[in-house]
Motif scaffolding. Structure first.
Motif, PDB file in Angstrom:
ATOM      1  N   ARG A   8       0.821  -1.220   0.000  1.00 51.62           N
ATOM      2  CA  ARG A   8       0.000   0.000   0.000  1.00 51.62           C
ATOM      3  C   ARG A   8       0.852   1.267   0.000  1.00 51.62           C
ATOM      4  NH1 ARG A   8      -3.031  -2.379   4.806  1.00 51.62           N
ATOM      5  NH2 ARG A   8      -3.862  -4.248   3.853  1.00 51.62           N
ATOM      6  N   GLY A   9       1.994   1.204  -0.646  1.00 54.30           N
ATOM      7  CA  GLY A   9       2.894   2.346  -0.708  1.00 54.30           C
ATOM      8  C   GLY A   9       3.831   2.478   0.466  1.00 54.30           C
ATOM      9  N   TRP A  10       3.663   1.645   1.471  1.00 52.09           N
ATOM     10  CA  TRP A  10       4.534   1.667   2.663  1.00 52.09           C
ATOM     11  C   TRP A  10       5.700   0.721   2.444  1.00 52.09           C
ATOM     12  CZ3 TRP A  10       4.027   5.220   6.265  1.00 52.09           C
ATOM     13  CH2 TRP A  10       2.796   5.832   6.420  1.00 52.09           C
ATOM     14  N   ARG A  11       6.897   1.204   2.710  1.00 49.17           N
ATOM     15  CA  ARG A  11       8.087   0.351   2.682  1.00 49.17           C
ATOM     16  C   ARG A  11       8.465   0.064   4.122  1.00 49.17           C
ATOM     17  NH1 ARG A  11      13.811   0.684   2.593  1.00 49.17           N
ATOM     18  NH2 ARG A  11      13.723   2.924   2.919  1.00 49.17           N
ATOM     19  N   LEU A  12       8.399  -1.186   4.509  1.00 51.84           N
ATOM     20  CA  LEU A  12       8.780  -1.602   5.858  1.00 51.84           C
ATOM     21  C   LEU A  12      10.174  -2.190   5.774  1.00 51.84           C
ATOM     22  CD1 LEU A  12       5.574  -1.600   5.810  1.00 51.84           C
ATOM     23  CD2 LEU A  12       5.794  -2.951   7.868  1.00 51.84           C
ATOM     24  N   HIS A  13      11.059  -1.667   6.599  1.00 58.01           N
ATOM     25  CA  HIS A  13      12.472  -2.039   6.469  1.00 58.01           C
ATOM     26  C   HIS A  13      13.206  -1.937   7.803  1.00 58.01           C
ATOM     27  CE1 HIS A  13      13.595   2.170   6.899  1.00 58.01           C
ATOM     28  NE2 HIS A  13      12.732   2.471   5.989  1.00 58.01           N
ATOM     29  N   HIS A  26      10.855  -0.191  10.692  1.00 56.75           N
ATOM     30  CA  HIS A  26      10.614   1.165  10.222  1.00 56.75           C
ATOM     31  C   HIS A  26       9.620   1.097   9.077  1.00 56.75           C
ATOM     32  CE1 HIS A  26      14.124   3.004  12.275  1.00 56.75           C
ATOM     33  NE2 HIS A  26      14.602   1.779  12.167  1.00 56.75           N
ATOM     34  N   ALA A  27       8.753   2.102   8.954  1.00 53.30           N
ATOM     35  CA  ALA A  27       7.831   2.199   7.827  1.00 53.30           C
ATOM     36  C   ALA A  27       7.940   3.602   7.254  1.00 53.30           C
ATOM     37  CB  ALA A  27       6.404   1.911   8.263  1.00 53.30           C
ATOM     38  N   GLN A  28       7.972   3.675   5.931  1.00 56.29           N
ATOM     39  CA  GLN A  28       8.140   4.962   5.275  1.00 56.29           C
ATOM     40  C   GLN A  28       7.270   5.014   4.024  1.00 56.29           C
ATOM     41  OE1 GLN A  28      12.129   5.596   3.864  1.00 56.29           O
ATOM     42  NE2 GLN A  28      11.939   7.798   4.132  1.00 56.29           N
ATOM     43  N   LYS A  29       6.610   6.150   3.856  1.00 52.48           N
ATOM     44  CA  LYS A  29       5.793   6.407   2.669  1.00 52.48           C
ATOM     45  C   LYS A  29       5.806   7.908   2.431  1.00 52.48           C
ATOM     46  CE  LYS A  29       1.083   5.643   0.955  1.00 52.48           C
ATOM     47  NZ  LYS A  29      -0.250   5.110   1.359  1.00 52.48           N
ATOM     48  N   GLY A  30       6.423   8.329   1.357  1.00 51.03           N
ATOM     49  CA  GLY A  30       6.558   9.766   1.105  1.00 51.03           C
ATOM     50  C   GLY A  30       7.299  10.433   2.239  1.00 51.03           C
ATOM     51  N   ASP A  31       6.693  11.460   2.824  1.00 52.30           N
ATOM     52  CA  ASP A  31       7.307  12.182   3.943  1.00 52.30           C
ATOM     53  C   ASP A  31       6.953  11.582   5.301  1.00 52.30           C
ATOM     54  OD1 ASP A  31       8.485  13.966   2.208  1.00 52.30           O
ATOM     55  OD2 ASP A  31       6.876  15.453   2.375  1.00 52.30           O
ATOM     56  N   SER A  32       6.140  10.546   5.309  1.00 45.41           N
ATOM     57  CA  SER A  32       5.726   9.904   6.570  1.00 45.41           C
ATOM     58  C   SER A  32       6.729   8.824   6.942  1.00 45.41           C
ATOM     59  CB  SER A  32       4.334   9.287   6.417  1.00 45.41           C
ATOM     60  OG  SER A  32       3.395  10.273   6.091  1.00 45.41           O
ATOM     61  N   ASP A  33       7.029   8.757   8.236  1.00 47.40           N
ATOM     62  CA  ASP A  33       8.047   7.822   8.712  1.00 47.40           C
ATOM     63  C   ASP A  33       7.714   7.434  10.149  1.00 47.40           C
ATOM     64  OD1 ASP A  33      10.523   6.408   8.751  1.00 47.40           O
ATOM     65  OD2 ASP A  33      11.501   8.140   9.683  1.00 47.40           O
ATOM     66  N   ARG A  59      -3.029   3.895  11.728  1.00 40.85           N
ATOM     67  CA  ARG A  59      -3.858   2.678  11.740  1.00 40.85           C
ATOM     68  C   ARG A  59      -3.421   1.704  10.647  1.00 40.85           C
ATOM     69  NH1 ARG A  59      -7.863   6.491  12.424  1.00 40.85           N
ATOM     70  NH2 ARG A  59      -8.498   6.300  10.231  1.00 40.85           N
ATOM     71  N   GLU A  60      -3.148   2.241   9.464  1.00 44.29           N
ATOM     72  CA  GLU A  60      -2.763   1.390   8.343  1.00 44.29           C
ATOM     73  C   GLU A  60      -1.438   0.675   8.603  1.00 44.29           C
ATOM     74  OE1 GLU A  60      -3.169   1.751   3.610  1.00 44.29           O
ATOM     75  OE2 GLU A  60      -1.935   3.336   4.494  1.00 44.29           O
ATOM     76  N   VAL A  61      -0.450   1.406   9.091  1.00 43.17           N
ATOM     77  CA  VAL A  61       0.858   0.797   9.380  1.00 43.17           C
ATOM     78  C   VAL A  61       0.737  -0.233  10.494  1.00 43.17           C
ATOM     79  CG1 VAL A  61       3.169   1.241  10.293  1.00 43.17           C
ATOM     80  CG2 VAL A  61       2.232   2.713   8.513  1.00 43.17           C
TER      81      VAL A  61
END
Length: 84
Positions: A8-13, A26-33, A59-61
Motif C-alpha cells: 500500500r505504498g509503505w516500505r517496511l524495512h 521502520h515504515a516509510q511512505k513519502g514524507d511519513s516515517d 492505523r494502516e501501518v
C-alpha cells in the motif's frame, strides 16, 4: 537497508546497523516515517516514533505490522540473529 515488505505504498524495512537494538521495524511512505518495537512474547507492537503521520496512516501501518508480525520477526532473525 533490508526491505521486508512493500504494501500500500509503505516500505517496511530495517537499517543494517541496528542489530544491537530489540526487534523493530521502520515504515516509510513519502514524507511519513515511523518506527515500531515488536514484543514477540506478548505479540504486541509499540510506537517508538512517528513523523508526518495522520491517524489513518498510523492505523494502516499498525494493521500491516500486525498482519505480517511473524514475517517481520523472521526477517529480523535472518538479518541480525535471534534477539527476541
Amino acid at each position: 537497508m533490508p526491505t521486508v515488505l512493500y504494501l500500500r505504498g509503505w516500505r517496511l524495512h530495517f537499517y543494517s546497523n541496528e542489530g544491537n537494538e530489540p526487534i523493530h521495524i521502520h515504515a516509510q511512505k513519502g514524507d511519513s516515517d515511523c518506527k515500531y518495537w515488536l514484543d514477540v512474547d506478548a505479540y504486541e507492537i509499540r510506537e517508538a516514533y512517528a513523523y508526518n503521520m495522520s491517524a489513518r496512516d498510523t492505523r494502516e501501518v499498525r494493521k500491516i505490522i500486525l498482519q505480517h508480525f511473524d514475517e517481520i520477526v523472521e526477517a529480523w532473525e535472518k538479518a541480525f540473529g535471534e534477539q527476541a
